[in-house]
Design an enzyme around this catalytic site. Sequence first.
Site, PDB file in Angstrom:
ATOM      1  N   TRP A 116       0.887  -1.235  -0.118  1.00 19.08           N
ATOM      2  CA  TRP A 116       0.017  -0.014  -0.072  1.00 19.08           C
ATOM      3  C   TRP A 116       0.827   1.339  -0.019  1.00 19.08           C
ATOM      4  CZ3 TRP A 116      -4.256  -1.156  -1.972  1.00 19.08           C
ATOM      5  CH2 TRP A 116      -4.867  -2.320  -1.477  1.00 19.08           C
ATOM      6  N   ASP A 158      -1.638   6.623   6.209  1.00 16.70           N
ATOM      7  CA  ASP A 158      -2.612   5.808   5.744  1.00 16.70           C
ATOM      8  C   ASP A 158      -3.104   4.677   6.784  1.00 16.70           C
ATOM      9  OD1 ASP A 158      -4.313   3.688   4.657  1.00 16.70           O
ATOM     10  OD2 ASP A 158      -3.013   3.146   3.037  1.00 16.70           O
ATOM     11  N   LYS A 180     -12.400  -1.887   6.712  1.00 14.27           N
ATOM     12  CA  LYS A 180     -11.535  -2.765   7.449  1.00 14.27           C
ATOM     13  C   LYS A 180     -12.183  -2.915   8.845  1.00 14.27           C
ATOM     14  CE  LYS A 180      -8.814  -3.087   3.813  1.00 14.27           C
ATOM     15  NZ  LYS A 180      -7.971  -2.671   3.385  1.00 14.27           N
TER      16      LYS A 180
HETATM   17  C1  PLP Z   1      -7.006  -1.685   2.059  1.00 13.38           C
HETATM   18  C2  PLP Z   1      -6.152  -0.758   1.963  1.00 13.38           C
HETATM   19  C3  PLP Z   1      -6.239   0.105   1.044  1.00 13.38           C
HETATM   20  C4  PLP Z   1      -6.948   0.130  -0.140  1.00 13.38           C
HETATM   21  O1  PLP Z   1      -8.197   0.703   0.111  1.00 13.38           O
HETATM   22  P1  PLP Z   1      -9.430   0.909  -0.960  1.00 13.38           P
HETATM   23  O2  PLP Z   1     -10.551   1.574  -0.140  1.00 13.38           O
HETATM   24  O3  PLP Z   1      -9.652  -0.370  -1.511  1.00 13.38           O
HETATM   25  O4  PLP Z   1      -8.745   1.807  -1.918  1.00 13.38           O
HETATM   26  C5  PLP Z   1      -5.106   1.130   1.108  1.00 13.38           C
HETATM   27  N1  PLP Z   1      -4.383   1.048   2.273  1.00 13.38           N
HETATM   28  C6  PLP Z   1      -4.426   0.111   3.136  1.00 13.38           C
HETATM   29  C7  PLP Z   1      -3.395   0.310   4.492  1.00 13.38           C
HETATM   30  C8  PLP Z   1      -5.261  -0.820   3.134  1.00 13.38           C
HETATM   31  O5  PLP Z   1      -5.452  -1.745   4.268  1.00 13.38           O
END
Ligand code: PLP
Length: 363
Positions: free
Chosen positions: A105, A175, A199
């Site tokens: 990511w 993030d 999540k």
């Molecule tokens: C799942 C995830 C993403 C991607 O998220 P989307 O909402 O599908 O774009 C980005 N960063 C992390 C840390 C994630 O766990």
Amino acid sequence: MTPTGRVHNFGAGPGILPLQVIEDCQNALPNLDDSGLGLIEISHRSDTFQKVIDSAMERLRRILSIPDEYTVLFLQGGASLQFYMSALNLLKPGEKVDFLVTGTWSKKAMKEANRIGDASPRWDDSENGFKTIPRNGDYSIREDAKYVHYTSNNTLFGTQYHHIPDSYGKPRVVDASSDITGVKIDVSAHDLIYAGAQKNLGPSGVTVVILSPWAIERAGDNLPTMLDYSVHASKKSLFNTPNTFGIFVLERVFNWIEENGGINGSIARNIAKSNLLYEELDRSDFWKPHAEKESRSVMNVTWRLANEELEEKFLYEAKSRGMEGLKGHRSVGGIRASIYNGCPIESVESLVSFMQDFEKSNY
Ligand SMILES: *Cc1c(COP(=O)(O)O)cnc(C)c1O
């Protein structure tokens, strides 16, 4: 299988939500708060919905102790849109931004930032299979970098920061998609926090974004309207039609968190769950945990079987005992148990007991 007929869901995302929240949705679908209008049929401009979004924002502010001068937004496009949108708003063309690359990511976020400016990996663990998190002092930050970006929890590899990374005085952007509200976070130490909801917080299709005044001010004059944080901030996330359903679910999840001890309750439950699993993984060399000890995640636990040929059988038998979502991401392989806020400790206890049985019959 659990008494409700639902499986033990260890899926990485969308992840499991508390049953109480699902039932709140069920009740609101035909008639939201006695308005006579259903949850997915009501205007985002109605007083009834305004109360929902206001409450969601207030609850999140309380849960994370967000400073008053910070802005909370509920946007769309997932964390993946924030990879680009954050850079578009915070960087001018050619300016520098430094990344701590601890997984896929962070790599993807850096790729998008490179479309705007000069994004540089100051630390990158890919050759070591993304088993660790950098310690302070392991990397340097460029003097003229505008900000430092990191990924607080690495959903695929099962590693997580347990400290705030040193940014050498630069603004921090994080993030936090897979650990927001599951661990302690000092919001005031960051200038931008973003997280896809699916999540730890709710359904897919809604993204939580938390911005400092600096982050709002950095937005340029002539950005595409929908990609401009200052537009969404001035309209309080109602510039266009938001994900009304998703925001309702956020509000209910935040309610559930507040009813269950707030952030400290979440943290205690997540530590208890992950300790159970790591104790089992450390008990026997039948298991090969992926992350190095000090970098282990409390949200996503990853491991291999010492005999990798048994992994398929492990997943198959787990499924027959009502446990799903345990297959590791294809870039790591093996097993991954995602034990987000909504995952009850009973699910982890069932998993550990299955693991012990499986070891006995396959050693
Ligand atoms: C799942 C995830 C993403 C991607 O998220 P989307 O909402 O599908 O774009 C980005 N960063 C992390 C840390 C994630 O766990």
